[in-house]
Design a protein around this motif. Structure first.
Motif, PDB file in Angstrom:
ATOM      1  N   HIS A 127       0.837  -1.209   0.000  1.00 40.01           N
ATOM      2  CA  HIS A 127       0.000   0.000   0.000  1.00 40.01           C
ATOM      3  C   HIS A 127       0.871   1.259   0.000  1.00 40.01           C
ATOM      4  N   HIS A 136       1.003   5.527  -1.516  1.00 41.07           N
ATOM      5  CA  HIS A 136       0.503   6.675  -2.269  1.00 41.07           C
ATOM      6  C   HIS A 136       1.760   7.430  -2.677  1.00 41.07           C
ATOM      7  N   HIS A 187      -9.418   1.590   2.201  1.00 40.67           N
ATOM      8  CA  HIS A 187      -9.088   2.051   3.550  1.00 40.67           C
ATOM      9  C   HIS A 187     -10.331   1.805   4.408  1.00 40.67           C
ATOM     10  N   ASP A 241       2.357   3.283   2.788  1.00 44.41           N
ATOM     11  CA  ASP A 241       1.299   4.292   2.814  1.00 44.41           C
ATOM     12  C   ASP A 241       1.826   5.681   2.429  1.00 44.41           C
TER      13      ASP A 241
HETATM   14 ZN   LIG Z   1      -3.363   4.855   2.504  1.00 43.64          ZN
END
Ligand SMILES: [Zn+2]
Length: 457
Positions: free
Chosen positions: A57, A59, A238, A326
């Motif tokens: 995961h 971004h 999420h 993340d």
């Molecule tokens: Zn996230």
């Protein structure tokens, strides 16, 4: 192509004096102790080889935010989280070229950390260039960046349609918004066609995401679940990121986010719940019964002060646990791994809190479980799987002196990122002696972008 490190991790333990070989497709064909094979393989003296890590995961555009949200909100007005302010500002200003340079920087850092496959949870669909807003232009740039640095990518294209629980359709922030679920599905299909037409299927592929349960309606959830099932796509969402989210979900729907997703056909073995920090015991059981996956992102959660996911409950219930960077405040999946165990040991001075042998369980989370969550071909060094691996310098001070019995625990609990030497993906070398071939360009472009992005008033 063959390699002979001092030792290689083959699933349960390190094997010494074993060479491994791959075919022209970059897949592992055999392990061998035959003298002729040992002589023929490329010797990697003083190194151990481990399966490439899977960052489930990410971004990647958050890489521009590093260091921008660590101070307390100023002023006496209702405090807005400085990180959130920077996030929204960066999103509004990001161009297609900018997201390419940012993603390349984040992905190169992942390679330097031994990560060979990333699940990119992509929700920045808007484009400050004005072109292709709400479409797949930005996602295409992220995939192009992954290809450019040589990391495998599952692009999880995420839907965010309304702002939050109870808000009207179309109220999500413009940079992240899909106008309707039909628009979202159309643009995901466009992206899938582009990715399938331009990259090998095991190098880049598309899944779907729900940014958060409040960002969609029940009808949207059903439509996305139906689409995902019909196309056999991975679906990530999420959930349980904050206690407030759970309370608002119960206020609108009469049940928490995991139960809501379960009732609307989302939970199965292709589903991954991301964060799940506030998952209840019943929600853990639902995820386990569905053989779903949970992705914990402990370093990012610590950075945001969110708390720790109850990973031991998920594992006990039968769900797999994977790991993600993340926000990428720090990209070091082994740090994430050890943080999980330390979180469980807090207030409970018992070693092996996650499992009797936490180093094995945590490496499993960082490899096998991640590959399962993303539908990736890697995850372990086995015959038939791709030769995705990284090597470490056994004489680097953070792990020097480890023996066969303690090497894995040394790596999981103490390895510094600089001990990682070489990274190979599909038998192609991407990092050599701690450096990417395009290191200077990637860093230089990113530094220029940061100056442009943040010098504007
Ligand atoms: Zn996230």
């Amino acid at each position: 192509m063959g390699w002979l490190p001092d030792c290689v991790f083959t699933g349960e333990k390190f094997e010494f004096g074993v060479a491994f070989f791959s075919d022209a497709m970059g897949r592992i064909t055999r392990f061998s102790r035959e003298p002729a094979d040992l002589a023929q393989a490329r010797r990697l003296p003083g190194q151990a080889a481990l399966p490439g890590l899977v960052n489930t995961h990410s971004h990647s555009f958050h890489r521009v935010l590093r260091g921008r949200g660590e101070h307390r909100a100023r002023g006496d007005r209702p405090a807005t989280d400085p990180w959130r302010q920077a996030h929204d500002r960066a999103a509004e200003r990001m161009t297609a070229e900018g997201i390419f340079d940012t993603a390349r920087m984040a992905f190169m850092e992942m390679l330097l950390a031994g990560i060979t496959c990333v699940g990119e949870f992509h929700y920045l669909h808007g484009n400050a260039d004005g072109a292709g807003a709400g479409g797949s232009a930005m996602a295409r740039e992220v995939v192009r960046a992954a290809h450019d640095v040589g990391i495998r990518i599952a692009l999880l294209n995420a839907a965010w349609i309304r702002g939050d629980f109870g808000a009207p359709a179309g109220s999500a922030p413009p940079a992240f918004r899909s106008a309707t679920v039909a628009d979202f599905v159309r643009s995901t299909e466009t992206l899938r066609t582009f990715v399938a037409g331009n990259y090998p299927a095991d190098e880049a592929w598309v899944g779907v995401g729900i940014h958060h349960v409040g960002g969609v309606t029940v009808e949207d959830i059903r439509a996305i679940a139906n689409y995902g099932h019909a196309q056999r796509l991975r679906l990530h969402a999420h959930v349980g990121t904050s206690a407030e989210e759970n309370a608002r979900c119960i206020a609108e729907h009469g049940r928490g986010p995991v139960a809501l997703l379960a009732e609307n056909g989302v939970l199965d073995k292709r589903f991954t719940a991301v964060d799940a920090i506030h998952a209840t015991d019943d929600e853990a059981k639902l995820l386990g019964a569905a053989r779903a996956c949970v992705c914990a992102c402990p370093t990012a959660a610590q950075n945001h002060g969110l708390g720790a996911a109850p990973v031991e409950k998920f594992i006990a219930a039968g769900a797999a646990v994977a790991l993600g960077s993340d926000t990428g405040v720090q990209i070091d999946l082994l740090r994430d791994a050890r943080t999980i165990e330390y979180g469980l040991r807090t207030n409970r001075p018992e070693r092996g809190a996650l499992s009797p042998d936490p180093a094995v369980a945590l490496l499993h989370a960082a490899t096998v479980a991640g590959a399962r969550s993303l539908g990736a071909t890697g995850g372990g060094l086995e015959v038939g799987r791709p030769a995705d691996f990284f090597t470490i310098n056994l004489f680097e001070p953070s792990i020097a002196g480890a023996d066969a019995d303690t090497l894995l625990a040394n790596i999981v609990f103490a390895l510094e990122r600089r001990a990682i030497r070489d990274v190979w993906i599909g038998a192609r070398q991407r990092i050599a002696n701690g450096r990417h071939v395009a290191h200077g360009t990637i860093v230089g472009r990113f530094v220029e972008l940061q100056q442009r992005l943040w010098s504007q008033p």
